[in-house]
Design a protein around this motif. Structure first.
Motif, mmCIF file in Angstrom:
data_model
loop_
_atom_site.group_PDB
_atom_site.id
_atom_site.type_symbol
_atom_site.label_atom_id
_atom_site.label_comp_id
_atom_site.label_asym_id
_atom_site.label_seq_id
_atom_site.Cartn_x
_atom_site.Cartn_y
_atom_site.Cartn_z
ATOM 1 N N ASN A 169 39.577 54.412 45.391
ATOM 2 C CA ASN A 169 40.576 53.608 46.125
ATOM 3 C C ASN A 169 41.919 53.628 45.391
ATOM 4 O O ASN A 169 42.641 52.639 45.356
ATOM 5 C CB ASN A 169 40.082 52.170 46.300
ATOM 6 C CG ASN A 169 38.787 52.088 47.071
ATOM 7 O OD1 ASN A 169 38.751 52.302 48.272
ATOM 8 N ND2 ASN A 169 37.702 51.804 46.357
ATOM 9 N N ALA A 182 46.298 58.047 50.383
ATOM 10 C CA ALA A 182 44.862 57.741 50.321
ATOM 11 C C ALA A 182 44.017 58.988 50.578
ATOM 12 O O ALA A 182 43.017 59.233 49.893
ATOM 13 C CB ALA A 182 44.505 56.640 51.312
ATOM 14 N N SER A 240 42.301 59.065 47.000
ATOM 15 C CA SER A 240 41.565 57.801 46.879
ATOM 16 C C SER A 240 40.054 57.935 46.699
ATOM 17 O O SER A 240 39.401 57.013 46.241
ATOM 18 C CB SER A 240 41.861 56.882 48.070
ATOM 19 O OG SER A 240 43.093 56.232 47.895
#
Length: 489
Positions: free
Chosen positions: A166, A343, A347
């Motif tokens: 994340n 992301a 991520s």
């Protein structure tokens, strides 16, 4: 992995390569033992912005592994202080991201590493490694998860500790304590933060039925810092009292970033987590680090180096910006921008591990509950999403939490140190880990280490009687009231 202290006889290969048209130069460092090779390849992860730590090579080759790391195309960083400015490789020119090097760091070099290493190993020994393993913590943990998600056939076994998953969310959220302190208008000195933290430990220590200075049941801890406003504490010889503003700041840091509508953006840190710590890799670090004068007054916030570099040098494309003065509106805008743009690049939070499972891979993740840099709830959240997608995921992926352990190491809790051996047994012998053996590192040489089992999430190590220093005094259970239940039975 325990360090083997002995002379090592090995061959060191350095492979430099480029991706055509990208203008990059990536180095892979491969050490292969002349004697006592165990037939295994081990990829080692990095930390922070370092894709690999060269200091991990010698212990691994001494243990019999053919071992390799990558620099992903940019310099090594010997300590965290050097990680606050990464514009030398993240930008091709002012305002323009070097996507080739960012993608190398995020993922691409992780696919290259084992392929190159296996060619070298085959050329050196006449045969490739029979088994391939990955081991890493923090950035190295994220790299392990990236390998499982995008390159599922590269490793037979992966150890991904305290993983920086994340990334696009949590690295920006690491700035939250400074947003809170600016909003409240108060930057508590370390001594005040520490006094509040110790009060929280005192209040929540025995929720697991054991008084040991460790909060093993953070989910049950409801301590409110406002309950000790006015309580006296010592600040390096100066008698003070807990302020209302310090309590407000601390509660908000524990809670984590919450939108005005009550929606959680990310997680805070548990109650026993240090707000800042001395680091073996550089100056003090932590998510709520404050710098004060000689009297522990007139304090100012110092954001974590990784947050500074990610926001300023990548999200903001190298803009000069003082993050210690960022307001809440700018924080939310920056968080949205980071997630929307990056992301998918870095991520590593895809819960679909079906290809890794089909390839026969095995993975172990563990995370310290007192991690001062990466909130542990982000890892448990990811694991729950994996289980929601595949209820049988424990057959190949197990997650363990380590009470009282800080980021990758340190703290009063018991940390595992033989996880690589455990993943090898799982891969090669089919012995799945029911627990991880963990031990404390005594602060005093005269002190003996304490041993605890770490249980697979969501089980906890409940005390059932006996010597608190022995693993056999604990058993894995759904809650900490096992001793009471045994007594009733």
């Amino acid at each position: 992995m325990p360090v083997t202290h002995r002379p090592i006889d090995f061959c060191n290969f350095t492979i430099t390569y480029t991706h055509p048209g990208q203008g990059d130069h990536v180095n892979v460092y491969i050490w292969v033992p002349f004697d006592d090779w165990n037939g295994r390849f081990l990829g080692q992860g990095g930390g922070g912005w370092a894709a690999g730590w060269d200091m991990t090579l010698a212990p691994s080759v001494a243990a019999g592994y053919a071992v390799a790391i990558t620099d992903s195309g940019h310099q090594f960083y010997p300590n965290l202080a050097d990680m606050s400015d990464i514009r030398s490789w993240t930008l091709t020119s002012p305002g323009n991201i070097n996507w080739a090097l960012l993608q190398n760091f995020a993922s691409r070099s992780l696919d290259d590493l084992p392929k190159i290493a296996q060619q070298v190993i085959k050329g050196f020994y006449g045969e490739p490694a029979k088994y391939s393993y990955w081991q890493g913590c923090s950035t190295g943990g994220r790299q392990g998860l990236m390998s499982a998600q995008r390159y599922p056939k590269n490793y037979d076994g992966i150890v991904a500790a305290a993983p920086a998953i994340n990334w696009a969310t949590f690295v920006v959220s690491e700035l939250w304590p400074h947003i809170v302190m600016r909003k409240v208008g108060y930057y508590p000195p370390y001594c005040e933060f520490e006094a509040i933290r110790r009060a929280a430990i005192e209040a929540c220590d025995e929720l697991d039925g054991v008084k040991d200075g460790v909060v093993a049941a953070p989910g049950l801890c409801t301590f409110d810092a406002k309950s000790i406003i006015g309580q006296p504490f010592d600040c390096e010889g100066d008698a003070r009292k807990i302020s209302a503003k310090a309590a407000e700041v601390t509660n908000a840091i524990w809670e984590g970033p919450i939108h005005d509508n009550g929606r959680r953006a990310w997680y805070g840190i548990p109650h026993d987590t240090a707000f800042s710590l001395k680091s073996p890799f550089g100056p003090p670090n932590g998510l709520a680090l404050t710098i004060c004068d000689a009297k522990n007054e007139n304090c100012k916030g110092k954001p974590f180096a990784m947050s500074i570099s990610w926001i300023r040098d990548i999200v903001m494309r190298g803009q000069e910006i003082d993050l210690s003065d960022m307001d809440e509106e700018a924080f939310w805008n920056t968080l949205r921008r980071s997630v929307s743009e990056f992301a998918s690049v870095i991520s590593t939070n895809d819960p679909d591990l079906s290809e890794f499972k089909a390839a026969g891979g095995k993975m172990i993740t563990w995370h310290g509950l007192a991690d001062q840099l990466i909130p542990v709830n982000g890892t448990s959240d990811y694991y729950e999403k994996v289980l929601a997608l595949d209820p049988e995921a424990r057959s190949f992926f197990r997650y363990f939490e380590a009470p009282g352990v800080q980021h990758c190491m340190g703290g009063p809790g018991a940390a595992p140190d033989t996880v690589l051996d455990t993943i090898i047994k799982w891969v090669e012998q089919g012995i799945a880990p029911e627990t991880l053996d963990a031990a404390t590192v005594p602060a005093d040489k005269a002190e003996a280490a304490k041993h605890r089992p770490l249980c697979p999430y969501p089980l906890v190590a409940a005390y059932v009687g006996g010597d608190l220093a022995e693993s056999g005094s604990f058993e894995c259970a759904e809650s900490f009231d096992v001793k009471k239940r045994h007594t009733e039975l």
